[in-house]
Design a protein around this motif. Structure first.
Motif, PDB file in Angstrom:
ATOM      1  N   PHE A 129      -6.701   6.088 -10.404  1.00  0.00           N
ATOM      2  CA  PHE A 129      -5.450   6.791 -10.665  1.00  0.00           C
ATOM      3  C   PHE A 129      -5.261   7.065 -12.159  1.00  0.00           C
ATOM      4  CE2 PHE A 129      -0.638   6.954 -10.255  1.00  0.00           C
ATOM      5  CZ  PHE A 129      -0.678   8.232  -9.757  1.00  0.00           C
TER       6      PHE A 129
ATOM      7  N   LYS B  96       5.663  -4.253  10.323  1.00  0.00           N
ATOM      8  CA  LYS B  96       4.270  -4.685  10.338  1.00  0.00           C
ATOM      9  C   LYS B  96       4.103  -6.097   9.814  1.00  0.00           C
ATOM     10  CE  LYS B  96       1.861  -0.336   9.562  1.00  0.00           C
ATOM     11  NZ  LYS B  96       1.014   0.339   8.570  1.00  0.00           N
TER      12      LYS B  96
ATOM     13  N   CYS C  34      -0.567  10.012  -5.596  1.00  0.00           N
ATOM     14  CA  CYS C  34      -0.002   8.760  -5.051  1.00  0.00           C
ATOM     15  C   CYS C  34       0.003   8.817  -3.536  1.00  0.00           C
ATOM     16  CB  CYS C  34       1.450   8.563  -5.496  1.00  0.00           C
ATOM     17  SG  CYS C  34       1.661   8.194  -7.205  1.00  0.00           S
ATOM     18  N   PHE C  35       0.445   9.952  -3.036  1.00  0.00           N
ATOM     19  CA  PHE C  35       0.589  10.155  -1.608  1.00  0.00           C
ATOM     20  C   PHE C  35      -0.761  10.040  -0.917  1.00  0.00           C
ATOM     21  CE2 PHE C  35       1.918  12.745   2.118  1.00  0.00           C
ATOM     22  CZ  PHE C  35       3.015  11.987   2.455  1.00  0.00           C
ATOM     23  N   TRP C  36      -1.794  10.507  -1.630  1.00  0.00           N
ATOM     24  CA  TRP C  36      -3.149  10.386  -1.098  1.00  0.00           C
ATOM     25  C   TRP C  36      -3.603   8.927  -1.124  1.00  0.00           C
ATOM     26  CZ3 TRP C  36      -7.916  10.802  -4.509  1.00  0.00           C
ATOM     27  CH2 TRP C  36      -9.068  10.526  -3.764  1.00  0.00           C
ATOM     28  N   ILE C  37      -3.408   8.282  -2.264  1.00  0.00           N
ATOM     29  CA  ILE C  37      -3.938   6.922  -2.411  1.00  0.00           C
ATOM     30  C   ILE C  37      -3.234   5.956  -1.458  1.00  0.00           C
ATOM     31  CG2 ILE C  37      -4.265   5.005  -4.013  1.00  0.00           C
ATOM     32  CD1 ILE C  37      -4.313   6.986  -6.285  1.00  0.00           C
ATOM     33  N   GLY C  38      -1.914   6.083  -1.361  1.00  0.00           N
ATOM     34  CA  GLY C  38      -1.143   5.049  -0.680  1.00  0.00           C
ATOM     35  C   GLY C  38      -0.971   5.309   0.813  1.00  0.00           C
ATOM     36  N   ASP C  39      -0.351   4.338   1.471  1.00  0.00           N
ATOM     37  CA  ASP C  39       0.038   4.512   2.868  1.00  0.00           C
ATOM     38  C   ASP C  39       1.266   5.398   2.945  1.00  0.00           C
ATOM     39  OD1 ASP C  39      -1.953   3.070   3.827  1.00  0.00           O
ATOM     40  OD2 ASP C  39      -0.778   1.309   4.411  1.00  0.00           O
ATOM     41  N   ARG C  40       1.429   6.006   4.108  1.00  0.00           N
ATOM     42  CA  ARG C  40       2.545   6.954   4.224  1.00  0.00           C
ATOM     43  C   ARG C  40       3.577   6.521   5.242  1.00  0.00           C
ATOM     44  NH1 ARG C  40      -2.251  10.921   4.092  1.00  0.00           N
ATOM     45  NH2 ARG C  40      -3.072   9.565   2.494  1.00  0.00           N
ATOM     46  N   GLN C  41       3.516   5.268   5.713  1.00  0.00           N
ATOM     47  CA  GLN C  41       4.492   4.881   6.744  1.00  0.00           C
ATOM     48  C   GLN C  41       5.562   3.985   6.134  1.00  0.00           C
ATOM     49  OE1 GLN C  41       1.512   3.336   9.087  1.00  0.00           O
ATOM     50  NE2 GLN C  41       1.197   5.205  10.301  1.00  0.00           N
TER      51      GLN C  41
ATOM     52  N   ILE D 295     -11.283   6.207  -6.511  1.00  0.00           N
ATOM     53  CA  ILE D 295     -10.214   6.021  -5.522  1.00  0.00           C
ATOM     54  C   ILE D 295     -10.797   6.008  -4.117  1.00  0.00           C
ATOM     55  CG2 ILE D 295      -8.151   7.063  -4.517  1.00  0.00           C
ATOM     56  CD1 ILE D 295      -7.475   8.108  -7.337  1.00  0.00           C
TER      57      ILE D 295
ATOM     58  N   MET E 233       3.326   3.547  -6.224  1.00  0.00           N
ATOM     59  CA  MET E 233       2.449   3.959  -7.320  1.00  0.00           C
ATOM     60  C   MET E 233       3.161   4.845  -8.337  1.00  0.00           C
ATOM     61  SD  MET E 233      -1.183   4.374  -5.534  1.00  0.00           S
ATOM     62  CE  MET E 233      -1.883   3.691  -7.008  1.00  0.00           C
TER      63      MET E 233
ATOM     64  N   LYS F 229     -10.194   3.171  -1.600  1.00  0.00           N
ATOM     65  CA  LYS F 229      -9.341   3.443  -0.444  1.00  0.00           C
ATOM     66  C   LYS F 229     -10.113   3.392   0.868  1.00  0.00           C
ATOM     67  CE  LYS F 229      -6.254   6.941   1.498  1.00  0.00           C
ATOM     68  NZ  LYS F 229      -5.167   6.070   1.957  1.00  0.00           N
TER      69      LYS F 229
ATOM     70  N   LYS G 298      -8.466   1.468  -6.914  1.00  0.00           N
ATOM     71  CA  LYS G 298      -7.522   2.586  -6.715  1.00  0.00           C
ATOM     72  C   LYS G 298      -6.793   2.907  -8.006  1.00  0.00           C
ATOM     73  CE  LYS G 298      -6.363   1.459  -1.932  1.00  0.00           C
ATOM     74  NZ  LYS G 298      -5.243   1.010  -1.102  1.00  0.00           N
TER      75      LYS G 298
ATOM     76  N   ASP H 241       0.799  -1.223   0.000  1.00  0.00           N
ATOM     77  CA  ASP H 241       0.000   0.000   0.000  1.00  0.00           C
ATOM     78  C   ASP H 241       0.832   1.274   0.000  1.00  0.00           C
ATOM     79  OD1 ASP H 241      -2.531  -1.136  -0.049  1.00  0.00           O
ATOM     80  OD2 ASP H 241      -2.438  -1.609   2.097  1.00  0.00           O
ATOM     81  N   HIS H 242       2.149   1.156   0.194  1.00  0.00           N
ATOM     82  CA  HIS H 242       2.927   2.381   0.348  1.00  0.00           C
ATOM     83  C   HIS H 242       2.853   3.242  -0.913  1.00  0.00           C
ATOM     84  CE1 HIS H 242       6.472   4.962   1.013  1.00  0.00           C
ATOM     85  NE2 HIS H 242       6.111   4.846   2.276  1.00  0.00           N
ATOM     86  N   TRP H 243       2.743   4.537  -0.714  1.00  0.00           N
ATOM     87  CA  TRP H 243       2.472   5.435  -1.848  1.00  0.00           C
ATOM     88  C   TRP H 243       3.573   5.390  -2.898  1.00  0.00           C
ATOM     89  CZ3 TRP H 243       5.536   9.644  -3.193  1.00  0.00           C
ATOM     90  CH2 TRP H 243       6.513   9.995  -2.253  1.00  0.00           C
ATOM     91  N   SER H 244       4.815   5.149  -2.464  1.00  0.00           N
ATOM     92  CA  SER H 244       5.910   5.215  -3.428  1.00  0.00           C
ATOM     93  C   SER H 244       5.836   4.069  -4.435  1.00  0.00           C
ATOM     94  CB  SER H 244       7.250   5.194  -2.698  1.00  0.00           C
ATOM     95  OG  SER H 244       7.447   3.933  -2.106  1.00  0.00           O
TER      96      SER H 244
END
Lengths: 494, 322, 308
Positions: free
Chosen positions: A257, A234, C301-308, B79, A34, B83, A253, A29-32
């Motif tokens: 996008f 995690k 991307c930052f919105w859609i995805g997790d940020r940790q 989304i 995408m 989400k 998602k 799920d991490h944003w990077s």
């Protein structure tokens, strides 16, 4: 009904087992993760808008008289390529929107590849077993740059024509074979026999995109086969992937996008003018405009050409134009080759032959991070050097001072960046628990009078309670609510 | 986790509706659903607006705005659905090693080296012939694929060769008339001091290798020469005019930027700077050589003519250039 | 929860603001007929500045000037450009203005000043009224401080005063140099102007007329403020580092075509595709593509995805 159809297909193709695995595929799920999708969807937009453009563009250097609706050109002798590009901008409904969206999508495509690649590099995602995919991606970057240049050249306008002229001279600069290459490519001495536009066209719309599509399929196929990498933490291990399933969560998602990428591309396509070729006019080899730069992804090559000293080599009846050959052929060749072989260099250097599915934090690999920062600094420095004249004009500095600055800045900045990054990484590693609440130190004295220091337990609330990850269930049994416990729902404290 | 390893083979364990893994990520799913719905409806309005904008041939900005709203609406809606409303898990997937078992490997290798390799060893002649034949086929196919692309560059310096196939020649000849790109003949009085003009040999207007930049440096009689510093050739000036090839010796861009006060020609592409008073010798930048100078003369009628051709190849450097 | 909602809301808001800005600044449409009409509506008042005394050029020529008629032939009118002779009555006030504002550098006789063997100001004799008009009406003269190149600024003198100074300098060498041109761009050939501009001007001023830096601290200025008269004066007199284009090189008709292209098309470019991004080509486009294009999508991307 749907069951029946699926069974019908499965009887013939046997898709059920593989299909289930595919639908259950887990995406982190991490944003990077995408960032690559920006490139993917830009490419989709490029294909769509590109097909639209081919319906109106005439790939011909043949001269005609312009009679379209842009008045300052009426009566001018222009090539069919130029006339049709102006025509599809002004005289085809939505043509300008599509053309500009196509161009913006190209700019975004390559930018997204660069960002995605930086993410992959700095987190070490290219390591075993993913060397193939790193190479495939690098090849797509190279082909993307090539195809961007080809497409930029097609309208035959003054700015892009200058670019073609430079491309000819760069080809000519290669020792031994350069003259032959450029003569074969252009059909003779510059500007050639008028076949460069049709040749660039078939490369741009067929050959290069076909290769990119093939590589893209390989890229995604390898991704599915080898599964995603993931950041540690995690409950994530080297032997699993934690995230959202392909269907339906990720599909929703990512489809959204695609719409977002389209929104940005078409928004720019209608509100930010790009490459207004009607203002530039038809290319003629004896005409030139100042402040002519290539598109941004070619800028680093142009910048390298600008700051190169005039080191032509002449001897034994031959000339090697090193002032062109080094920055425009050797330099990009080196950069791309280093990129391609980097995973192997690194594994030889670290003697690391293990599988790696968990990613590195950049700070934990200071040498790699420093090397990457150094390379990025170098590329950025030459990239900015390609706009020396615009910078000199904008900041009202003497042009030659700006050029001299970059002659020193380009070789020195990467070295500084290397050591600086290395130092910063080490400092960050030294600071343990950075970004977390500090745990108190408890100093105690033993009966013998010896002091010892231990960290206290985490404060209440600092520990993070969350669900343990489970395999994707085949949804949802509404008749047996008591199965909740049977499915093994556990809460874990991390 | 081991509870679930059977899932792909045997009966699949269902999850209950109230399984925490299947709950939406948001605490207020009904609100988020409403928001997503509103976004999608706005998107629909946007797309309808685009059809309207296209229909009435509204400006590119209207088309882009409507399309963007449409895409944004659908995008944000979808989304948000994915989400916030879809089950968030976390879900996990096992990863398996890629490599095959040792038995599989050795069987695979044996099929190549043992089965195939044995046959190849036994018929070495055929293999050799096949390799050579394949090589010749590749060559045979490559020859038309490459050689038909363009003419071979002319090797030597033939002063009357065609510029289409030679990098060494131009169409400038002794006595060529200087004309503008429009074909207008250039007379000695046409330019004032400080004037600049792009000229071609008559009959070759607009030709790339022949482009020459003509500059008037002084008001002089037709038979006078303007003194150039070396490597400039004073004898090749006429009536205060000097002429240089307009092709930059760096990458062949037209050196069209003439700084009159400082007497410099600047290449707009990569900012090579040439000294007009000294045979266009490069003062700065990547250009390695002076711009070749064209000998000039004024005939009895005041017509500007070339008094010979360039003494070297024009434009950027290449391997065959001596 | 609200924080999560804020992201899409901010996106919608940002796009809406972006759209408004682009709408308000962008032109109506790729309808190029507006470009045809633009040159005809361009004012032919040279150098007219708000807040200064304005006088139309036609009024200047209408002033009876017996002495001018005696010195020179009737104003020449070729190819839509009228080179005017300024009235003799302008000379005396011009001399006074010159003595007060210009003589400190150029000398009371305008023949330049040399200090320690270095010319600190050029001799103006024989440059003609047009040259002086260009330098003064563009505000480049009087100089504010000595730099590599005089910069354009609001002119210190009004139209009449400027022409008076020009008339006095012209009277020092009658018949020499560039006269003050009057140009009507209506009916000029924009296509010809386009071609000639590209061949003769774009190498320094850039194809969009935005200007750019030259070698040794010089720069080619932007053409976006130039009036038709100033364009002709610059072509004919070659101010600073600019080459001079004599009528043998660029005829009056051609000069008028170039002027029409500069003031009609370059100063009112057809930006059918949206915001012009400064007319500096791929440099500006690259920044927008990377910062707005890739940047906004990274935020998504930052919105859609997790940020940790």
């Amino acid at each position: 009904m749907i069951d029946k159809s699926l069974n019908w297909v499965d009887d013939r193709l046997g898709i059920a087992k593989g299909g289930r695995t595919f639908l259950d595929k887990i995406f982190p799920d991490h944003w990077s993760f995408m960032l690559g999708e920006i490139a993917l969807y830009s490419f989709v937009i490029l294909l769509g808008t590109g097909v639209f453009l081919t319906l109106y563009f005439v790939p011909s250097g043949h001269e005609i008289v312009y009679h379209g609706s842009y008045v300052p050109l009426r009566g001018q002798r222009v090539s069919e390529a130029y006339a049709s590009t102006v025509g599809l901008s002004f005289d085809v409904r939505s043509g300008l929107l599509m053309r500009q969206a196509h161009h913006w999508a190209a700019d975004i495509f390559l930018g997204a590849i660069a960002v995605h690649m930086a993410r992959v590099f700095f987190t070490g995602a290219f390591r075993k077993p993913r060397e193939f995919n790193w190479i495939v991606g690098t090849l797509m970057l190279i082909l993307g740059i090539v195809n961007g240049f080809l497409g930029y050249s097609l309208p035959d306008d003054l700015v892009s024509g200058t670019g073609i002229r430079i491309a000819y001279s760069i080809t000519e600069s290669i020792p031994l074979v350069g003259t032959y290459l450029s003569f074969f490519l252009f059909g003779g001495n510059y500007p050639g026999s008028g076949i460069i536009i049709p040749r660039f066209y078939v490369l741009h719309v067929l050959i290069v995109p076909a290769i990119i599509v093939g590589l893209l399929a390989a890229h995604l196929g390898l991704l599915v086969k080898q599964k995603h990498t993931q950041f540690p933490g995690k409950g994530k291990t080297e032997h699993n992937v934690v995230g959202s399933p392909m269907f339906p969560t990720f599909i929703a998602k990512t489809t959204g996008f695609l719409f977002m990428a389209s929104a940005v591309t078409f928004g720019l396509g209608g509100f930010a003018q790009i490459n207004p070729i009607w203002q530039f006019g038809q290319y003629e080899p004896y005409q030139i405009s100042y402040a002519v730069q290539p598109d941004w992804y070619m800028g680093w090559l142009d910048g390298a050409l600008r700051i190169m000293p005039s080191w032509e080599w002449v001897g034994w009846g031959h000339t090697i134009p090193l002032e062109v050959f080094l920055p425009a052929v050797v330099f990009p060749g080196l950069v791309f080759n280093i990129l391609i072989v980097w995973p192997f260099i690194e594994s030889i250097y670290t003697k690391d032959t293990n599988y790696h599915n968990l990613l590195d934090r950049p700070r934990d690999r200071p040498k790699r991070t420093a090397a990457g920062a150094s390379m990025l600094t170098l590329l950025f420095a030459v990239f900015f050097a390609s706009s020396t004249d615009v910078m000199a004009n904008f900041f009202q500095l003497p042009l030659l001072d700006v050029l001299w600055f970059f002659r020193f800045f380009v070789p020195l900045a990467p070295i500084v960046a290397y050591f600086l990054t290395y130092k910063i990484c080490n400092e960050m590693r030294a600071a343990e628990g950075i970004g977390k609440r500090k745990r108190a130190l408890v100093v105690s004295r033993s009966a013998e009078g010896e002091y010892s220091t231990v960290k206290s337990e985490p404060r209440p609330g600092d520990a993070h309670e969350e669900l343990e990850a489970i395999p994707v269930p085949t949804y949802i049994d509404t008749t047996h609510p008591d199965l909740a416990t049977a499915a093994g729902v556990r809460r874990v404290i991390r | 986790m081991s509870d679930h390893n059977i899932r792909l083979d045997g009966p699949l364990p269902p999850a209950a509706l109230d399984d925490p893994h299947l709950q939406p990520a948001t605490g207020h799913p009904e609100r988020m659903e409403a928001l997503a719905a509103v976004a999608i409806v706005i998107g629909m309005i946007g797309f309808v607006g685009f059809i309207w904008a296209y229909w009435v041939d509204a400006s590119t900005q209207w088309q882009a705005a409507t399309l963007t709203v449409g895409m944004l609406g659908l995008g944000i809606g979808t989304i948000s659905w994915g989400k916030y409303l879809m089950p968030q898990g976390p879900f996990v997937e096992e990863r398996h090693d890629f490599h095959s078992t040792d038995d599989e490997r050795s069987a695979f290798n044996a099929a190549i080296t043992g089965r195939g390799g044995l046959e190849v060893k036994r018929r070495g002649l055929l293999l050799g012939l096949f390799a050579v034949g394949g090589g010749i086929m590749t060559l045979a196919l490559l020859i038309p694929g490459v050689r038909s692309l363009g003419p071979k560059p002319a090797k030597s310096e033939d002063p009357h060769g065609s510029t289409d196939v030679s990098l060494f020649t131009t169409n400038w000849r002794q006595g060529s008339k200087l004309v503008t790109v429009g074909g207008r003949q250039v007379m000695v009085d046409d330019l004032d001091v400080g004037g600049v003009l792009t000229v071609f040999p008559q009959g070759y207007e607009g030709s790339s290798p022949d482009q020459v930049i003509l500059i008037r440096l002084a008001q002089q009689a037709p038979n006078e020469h303007y003194t150039l510093e070396p490597p400039g050739n004073t004898e090749w000036t006429a009536a205060g005019y000097v002429a240089y090839s307009k092709l930059c010796t760096h990458l062949g861009c037209p050196v069209g930027l003439y700084q009159e006060k400082t007497q410099q020609l600047v290449c707009p592409c990569h900012q090579s700077i040439f000294n007009v008073n000294a045979g266009a010798i490069p003062q700065f930048g990547p250009a390695p050589r002076p711009l070749p100078q064209l000998p000039l003369a004024v005939d009895a009628t005041g017509q500007m003519r070339a008094n010979g051709t360039f003494d070297q190849a024009v434009g950027p450097g290449f391997w065959e250039r001596p | 929860m609200t924080a999560r909602l804020a992201a899409p809301a901010a996106l919608v808001g940002a796009v809406a603001v972006f759209g408004l800005v682009a709408f308000s600044s962008g032109p109506a449409r790729a309808d190029t007929s507006s470009t045809t009409t633009a040159p005809t509506t361009v004012s032919t008042v040279p150098g007219a500045q708000p807040g200064t005394v304005q006088q139309t050029p036609t009024a200047v020529t209408a002033v009876p000037s017996p002495s001018a008629a005696a010195k020179n032939a009737a104003p020449s009118n070729q190819g839509g450009i009228i080179y005017t002779d300024l009235p003799a009555s302008f000379i005396a006030p011009g001399q006074a203005l010159f003595a007060a504002n210009c003589a400190s550098c150029h000398g009371p006789l305008a023949n330049g000043v040399v200090k320690n063997g270095v010319a600190i100001a050029p001799n103006l004799e024989g440059l003609g009224a047009g040259t002086v008009d260009f330098w003064v009406s563009t505000g480049r003269m009087p100089l504010e401080n000595i730099s590599a190149q005089a910069i354009r600024k609001p002119p210190r003198f009004n139209r009449i005063q400027t022409l008076e100074i020009a008339a006095w300098v012209q009277s020092l060498a009658p018949g020499q140099g560039t006269k003050v041109p009057l140009v009507k761009t209506a009916g000029a050939d924009l296509e010809s102007g386009n071609t000639l501009f590209t061949l003769n001007c774009a190498a320094c001023h850039t194809i969009s007329g935005a200007g750019d830096a030259l070698a040794f601290g010089a720069y080619a200025p932007s053409l976006h403020l130039a009036t038709p008269t100033q364009v002709i004066e610059a072509i004919r007199s070659g101010p600073g580092n600019m080459p001079r284009f004599s009528p043998g090189n660029i005829t009056d008709t051609e000069a008028r075509d170039i002027t029409a292209y500069v003031t009609g098309v370059l100063q009112h470019p057809n930006n059918a595709g949206g915001a012009g991004l400064g007319g500096i080509g791929p440099v500006g486009e690259g920044f927008v593509g990377l910062l707005i294009g890739v940047g906004v999508l990274m935020l998504v991307c930052f919105w859609i995805g997790d940020r940790q």
